[in-house]
Design a protein around this motif. Structure first.
Motif, PDB file in Angstrom:
ATOM      1  N   LYS A 110       0.844  -1.197   0.000  1.00 43.81           N
ATOM      2  CA  LYS A 110       0.000   0.000   0.000  1.00 43.81           C
ATOM      3  C   LYS A 110       0.873   1.238   0.000  1.00 43.81           C
ATOM      4  O   LYS A 110       1.900   1.288   0.675  1.00 43.81           O
ATOM      5  CB  LYS A 110      -0.923   0.012   1.224  1.00 43.81           C
ATOM      6  N   SER A 111       0.424   2.236  -0.770  1.00 43.71           N
ATOM      7  CA  SER A 111       1.160   3.492  -0.795  1.00 43.71           C
ATOM      8  C   SER A 111       0.769   4.338   0.415  1.00 43.71           C
ATOM      9  O   SER A 111      -0.320   4.175   0.980  1.00 43.71           O
ATOM     10  CB  SER A 111       0.862   4.261  -2.081  1.00 43.71           C
ATOM     11  N   ILE A 112       1.651   5.215   0.820  1.00 41.76           N
ATOM     12  CA  ILE A 112       1.378   6.119   1.935  1.00 41.76           C
ATOM     13  C   ILE A 112       0.544   7.284   1.412  1.00 41.76           C
ATOM     14  O   ILE A 112       0.929   7.925   0.429  1.00 41.76           O
ATOM     15  CB  ILE A 112       2.685   6.650   2.551  1.00 41.76           C
ATOM     16  N   PRO A 113      -0.637   7.553   2.012  1.00 42.78           N
ATOM     17  CA  PRO A 113      -1.461   8.662   1.524  1.00 42.78           C
ATOM     18  C   PRO A 113      -0.704   9.988   1.582  1.00 42.78           C
ATOM     19  O   PRO A 113      -0.035  10.304   2.565  1.00 42.78           O
ATOM     20  CB  PRO A 113      -2.648   8.668   2.496  1.00 42.78           C
ATOM     21  N   ILE A 114      -0.788  10.722   0.498  1.00 44.03           N
ATOM     22  CA  ILE A 114      -0.171  12.043   0.411  1.00 44.03           C
ATOM     23  C   ILE A 114      -1.284  13.059   0.207  1.00 44.03           C
ATOM     24  O   ILE A 114      -2.314  12.748  -0.398  1.00 44.03           O
ATOM     25  CB  ILE A 114       0.850  12.107  -0.749  1.00 44.03           C
ATOM     26  N   LEU A 115      -1.089  14.275   0.671  1.00 40.40           N
ATOM     27  CA  LEU A 115      -2.105  15.308   0.575  1.00 40.40           C
ATOM     28  C   LEU A 115      -2.632  15.409  -0.855  1.00 40.40           C
ATOM     29  O   LEU A 115      -1.886  15.632  -1.794  1.00 40.40           O
ATOM     30  CB  LEU A 115      -1.526  16.655   1.011  1.00 40.40           C
ATOM     31  N   GLY A 116      -3.918  15.201  -1.000  1.00 44.74           N
ATOM     32  CA  GLY A 116      -4.524  15.293  -2.319  1.00 44.74           C
ATOM     33  C   GLY A 116      -4.620  13.960  -3.046  1.00 44.74           C
ATOM     34  O   GLY A 116      -5.246  13.875  -4.105  1.00 44.74           O
ATOM     35  N   TYR A 117      -3.996  12.903  -2.509  1.00 44.36           N
ATOM     36  CA  TYR A 117      -4.009  11.592  -3.153  1.00 44.36           C
ATOM     37  C   TYR A 117      -4.463  10.531  -2.149  1.00 44.36           C
ATOM     38  O   TYR A 117      -4.100  10.582  -0.980  1.00 44.36           O
ATOM     39  CB  TYR A 117      -2.620  11.219  -3.679  1.00 44.36           C
ATOM     40  N   VAL A 118      -5.247   9.587  -2.604  1.00 41.98           N
ATOM     41  CA  VAL A 118      -5.677   8.502  -1.739  1.00 41.98           C
ATOM     42  C   VAL A 118      -4.671   7.365  -1.816  1.00 41.98           C
ATOM     43  O   VAL A 118      -3.881   7.263  -2.754  1.00 41.98           O
ATOM     44  CB  VAL A 118      -7.079   7.972  -2.141  1.00 41.98           C
TER      45      VAL A 118
ATOM     46  N   PRO B 254      11.957  -4.020  -4.071  1.00 35.16           N
ATOM     47  CA  PRO B 254      12.660  -2.835  -3.550  1.00 35.16           C
ATOM     48  C   PRO B 254      12.283  -1.559  -4.285  1.00 35.16           C
ATOM     49  O   PRO B 254      12.291  -0.468  -3.698  1.00 35.16           O
ATOM     50  CB  PRO B 254      14.140  -3.180  -3.731  1.00 35.16           C
ATOM     51  N   TRP B 255      11.920  -1.670  -5.579  1.00 33.85           N
ATOM     52  CA  TRP B 255      11.541  -0.466  -6.325  1.00 33.85           C
ATOM     53  C   TRP B 255      10.260   0.144  -5.762  1.00 33.85           C
ATOM     54  O   TRP B 255      10.172   1.353  -5.580  1.00 33.85           O
ATOM     55  CB  TRP B 255      11.365  -0.796  -7.805  1.00 33.85           C
ATOM     56  N   PHE B 256       9.254  -0.697  -5.470  1.00 28.76           N
ATOM     57  CA  PHE B 256       8.018  -0.176  -4.900  1.00 28.76           C
ATOM     58  C   PHE B 256       8.269   0.421  -3.517  1.00 28.76           C
ATOM     59  O   PHE B 256       7.652   1.421  -3.141  1.00 28.76           O
ATOM     60  CB  PHE B 256       6.950  -1.273  -4.841  1.00 28.76           C
ATOM     61  N   TYR B 257       9.153  -0.211  -2.750  1.00 26.68           N
ATOM     62  CA  TYR B 257       9.506   0.367  -1.451  1.00 26.68           C
ATOM     63  C   TYR B 257      10.120   1.754  -1.625  1.00 26.68           C
ATOM     64  O   TYR B 257       9.842   2.677  -0.856  1.00 26.68           O
ATOM     65  CB  TYR B 257      10.502  -0.541  -0.715  1.00 26.68           C
ATOM     66  N   SER B 258      10.932   1.902  -2.655  1.00 29.41           N
ATOM     67  CA  SER B 258      11.646   3.162  -2.855  1.00 29.41           C
ATOM     68  C   SER B 258      10.731   4.311  -3.256  1.00 29.41           C
ATOM     69  O   SER B 258      11.079   5.488  -3.057  1.00 29.41           O
ATOM     70  CB  SER B 258      12.740   2.990  -3.919  1.00 29.41           C
ATOM     71  N   ILE B 259       9.550   4.004  -3.817  1.00 25.29           N
ATOM     72  CA  ILE B 259       8.632   5.075  -4.228  1.00 25.29           C
ATOM     73  C   ILE B 259       7.492   5.271  -3.228  1.00 25.29           C
ATOM     74  O   ILE B 259       6.510   5.947  -3.532  1.00 25.29           O
ATOM     75  CB  ILE B 259       8.063   4.815  -5.641  1.00 25.29           C
ATOM     76  N   GLY B 260       7.631   4.678  -2.051  1.00 24.31           N
ATOM     77  CA  GLY B 260       6.695   4.989  -0.977  1.00 24.31           C
ATOM     78  C   GLY B 260       5.677   3.939  -0.621  1.00 24.31           C
ATOM     79  O   GLY B 260       4.793   4.196   0.210  1.00 24.31           O
ATOM     80  N   TYR B 261       5.762   2.754  -1.194  1.00 24.07           N
ATOM     81  CA  TYR B 261       4.841   1.677  -0.818  1.00 24.07           C
ATOM     82  C   TYR B 261       5.374   0.929   0.406  1.00 24.07           C
ATOM     83  O   TYR B 261       6.587   0.797   0.576  1.00 24.07           O
ATOM     84  CB  TYR B 261       4.643   0.701  -1.974  1.00 24.07           C
ATOM     85  N   LYS B 262       4.448   0.454   1.224  1.00 30.20           N
ATOM     86  CA  LYS B 262       4.802  -0.311   2.413  1.00 30.20           C
ATOM     87  C   LYS B 262       4.100  -1.670   2.380  1.00 30.20           C
ATOM     88  O   LYS B 262       3.006  -1.796   1.832  1.00 30.20           O
ATOM     89  CB  LYS B 262       4.397   0.436   3.693  1.00 30.20           C
ATOM     90  N   LEU B 263       4.727  -2.684   2.977  1.00 27.61           N
ATOM     91  CA  LEU B 263       4.137  -4.016   3.020  1.00 27.61           C
ATOM     92  C   LEU B 263       2.926  -4.021   3.947  1.00 27.61           C
ATOM     93  O   LEU B 263       3.015  -3.647   5.107  1.00 27.61           O
ATOM     94  CB  LEU B 263       5.171  -5.032   3.503  1.00 27.61           C
ATOM     95  N   ASP B 264       1.771  -4.460   3.407  1.00 25.61           N
ATOM     96  CA  ASP B 264       0.554  -4.570   4.204  1.00 25.61           C
ATOM     97  C   ASP B 264       0.427  -5.984   4.774  1.00 25.61           C
ATOM     98  O   ASP B 264       0.185  -6.173   5.954  1.00 25.61           O
ATOM     99  CB  ASP B 264      -0.651  -4.218   3.346  1.00 25.61           C
TER     100      ASP B 264
END
Length: 218
Positions: free
Chosen positions: A40-48, A101-111
């Motif tokens: 899952k990506s980390i919510p950023i202001l303006g993005y779900v 590792p690429w998804f981790y690097s762009i802000g995704y976290k393991l759910d």
């Protein structure tokens, strides 16, 4: 898009289900051993927050292959509730093992992380379909596949999926629904998230299938 239904079956009846599927599908089963990570990506202001699945086919030889999958929402509209299978958007693509590792690097976290073990049948019956029968196992430590522990000891998940498009999903859904009727004596199959429990006739149907010792192509 894809059409999908799910159900549960007691592990003691899986062999009978395999016999039935062998006769219905007319193809050999394939072993299933899937390492699945939900990110899952980390919510950023303006993005779900968004969610993707990274799936590694450990049975693929000579080297396991990785797929990234995004599952969208179910179709909506006046006729959607009348369809007895779930029709949803789905996008997937092959990726390298460096995808994690690429998804981790762009802000995704393991759910969560799972290991699915079982078998599958891929065939054509009114539409291309895949039936998977698998036990779901949790990993006590990160990526510790060899230490996987069953979440449910006495039940397994059965899933039928079929690819579809905007133009033919109604026909594909009908084909999937028709195929489900052949499995009805052993298990109920319904839209994911709709619990139907164990079929009362499963034990008798399984005993009958086991007594003949094999399936006949239908």
């Amino acid at each position: 898009m894809e059409c999908v239904v799910q159900g549960i079956i007691e592990t003691q009846h899986v062999e009978a289900l395999e016999i039935l599927l062998q006769g219905l599908c007319g193809v050999n089963k394939k072993p299933l051993r899937i390492h699945e990570l939900c990110l899952k990506s980390i919510p950023i202001l303006g993005y779900v927050s968004s969610e993707v699945q990274l799936i590694c086919d450990l049975e693929q030889q000579p080297e396991p292959t990785w797929i990234v999958r995004y599952v969208g929402g179910a179709i909506r509209g006046a006729g959607a509730e009348q369809i007895c299978v779930l029709v949803r958007t789905m996008v997937e693509s092959k990726v390298s093992k460096n995808a994690v590792p690429w998804f981790y690097s762009i802000g995704y976290k393991l759910d969560y992380e799972l290991l699915r073990v079982g078998f599958s049948f891929t065939f054509h019956r009114g539409a291309p379909m895949t039936v998977t029968v698998s036990s779901v196992n949790k990993l006590p430590k990160l990526h510790a596949i060899d230490e996987a522990e069953p979440i449910t000891l006495r039940r397994q998940i059965v899933e039928i999926t079929a690819p579809a498009t905007d133009d033919n999903y109604a026909e594909v859904a009908t084909a999937v629904s028709s195929f489900c009727e052949y499995l009805a004596p052993l298990l109920h199959l319904s839209k994911p998230g709709v619990s139907t429990g164990i079929v009362p006739t499963a034990a008798a149907a399984a005993a009958s299938l086991m007594s003949v010792g094999g399936g006949t192509t239908v």
